[in-house]
Write a protein that holds these residues in place. Structure first.
Motif, short mmCIF file in Angstrom:
data_model
loop_
_atom_site.label_atom_id
_atom_site.label_comp_id
_atom_site.label_asym_id
_atom_site.label_seq_id
_atom_site.Cartn_x
_atom_site.Cartn_y
_atom_site.Cartn_z
N UNK A 124 59.49 78.02 9.13
CA UNK A 124 59.18 76.82 9.89
C UNK A 124 58.56 75.77 8.98
N UNK A 125 57.62 76.19 8.17
CA UNK A 125 56.97 75.25 7.25
C UNK A 125 57.97 74.68 6.24
N UNK A 126 58.86 75.53 5.76
CA UNK A 126 59.87 75.06 4.80
C UNK A 126 60.82 74.05 5.46
N UNK A 127 61.17 74.29 6.71
CA UNK A 127 62.13 73.42 7.39
C UNK A 127 61.50 72.12 7.89
N UNK A 128 60.26 72.20 8.41
CA UNK A 128 59.67 71.04 9.07
C UNK A 128 58.45 70.46 8.36
N UNK A 129 58.02 71.07 7.28
CA UNK A 129 56.94 70.51 6.48
C UNK A 129 55.54 70.72 7.03
N UNK A 130 55.40 71.50 8.08
CA UNK A 130 54.09 71.82 8.63
C UNK A 130 54.15 73.16 9.35
N UNK A 131 52.98 73.72 9.59
CA UNK A 131 52.93 75.01 10.26
C UNK A 131 53.31 74.86 11.73
N UNK A 132 53.71 75.94 12.38
CA UNK A 132 54.01 75.84 13.81
C UNK A 132 52.81 75.34 14.62
N UNK A 133 51.61 75.79 14.31
CA UNK A 133 50.42 75.34 15.04
C UNK A 133 50.21 73.84 14.84
N UNK A 134 50.37 73.38 13.64
CA UNK A 134 50.20 71.96 13.35
C UNK A 134 51.23 71.14 14.12
N UNK A 135 52.46 71.60 14.16
CA UNK A 135 53.52 70.90 14.89
C UNK A 135 53.17 70.83 16.38
N UNK A 136 52.73 71.95 16.94
CA UNK A 136 52.37 72.00 18.35
C UNK A 136 51.21 71.04 18.64
#
Length: 147
Positions: A48-60
């Motif tokens: 997730x971090x590699x694809x979107x540049x942030x952790x899942x928690x950060x994205x949420x």
């Protein structure tokens, strides 16, 4: 080169990201997100971090703060009501994260004049007011010689 395996991983990651986009207001944990992505938790977090540049928690949390800003602009809900509406359970944590991402407290943001967004389509207002992460201090000083 994009292999079939990488494409499949991206599709699974998108499924978890879409779940966060849709269900941001309810409690979501890593276990539920990894089930949606059909991955182990460690693999999911890395991918997730590699694809979107942030952790899942950060994205949420970005999605939650984004929605909170829209609710606060309306002005008909208290900060506590907004906190609970977007899925946060701790007013202190919500306020700290909001302040970190927006640059002002939720109360100050709510009190601001938002009339400049009146008549602006929601999709444009969402983009204009999207919370932006401040760059890491490490990145800011990277390449800067030590004193």
């Amino acid at each position: 080169m994009m292999t079939p395996e990488k494409l499949a991983d991206l599709a699974r990651l998108r499924r978890a990201r879409d779940l966060m986009d849709r269900e941001y207001a309810r409690p979501l944990d890593v276990a539920e997100l990894t089930r949606a992505a059909f991955m182990s938790s460690a693999h999911f977090s890395r991918q997730f971090r590699a694809a979107y540049g942030e952790t899942p928690y950060s994205y949420l949390m970005t999605r939650r703060i984004e929605r909170a800003k829209a609710l606060l602009r309306r002005g008909d809900m208290s900060v506590t009501e907004v906190c609970m509406e977007v899925g946060c359970t701790s007013l202190g944590s919500f306020s700290a994260r909001f302040t970190q991402m927006v640059g002002q407290t939720p109360t100050a943001y709510r009190a601001r004049d938002h009339s400049g967004l009146a008549g602006v389509p929601g999709c444009i207002a969402k983009d204009l007011t999207r919370p932006r992460r401040k760059p890491s201090r490490i990145r800011e000083t990277a390449g800067t010689p030590a004193p």
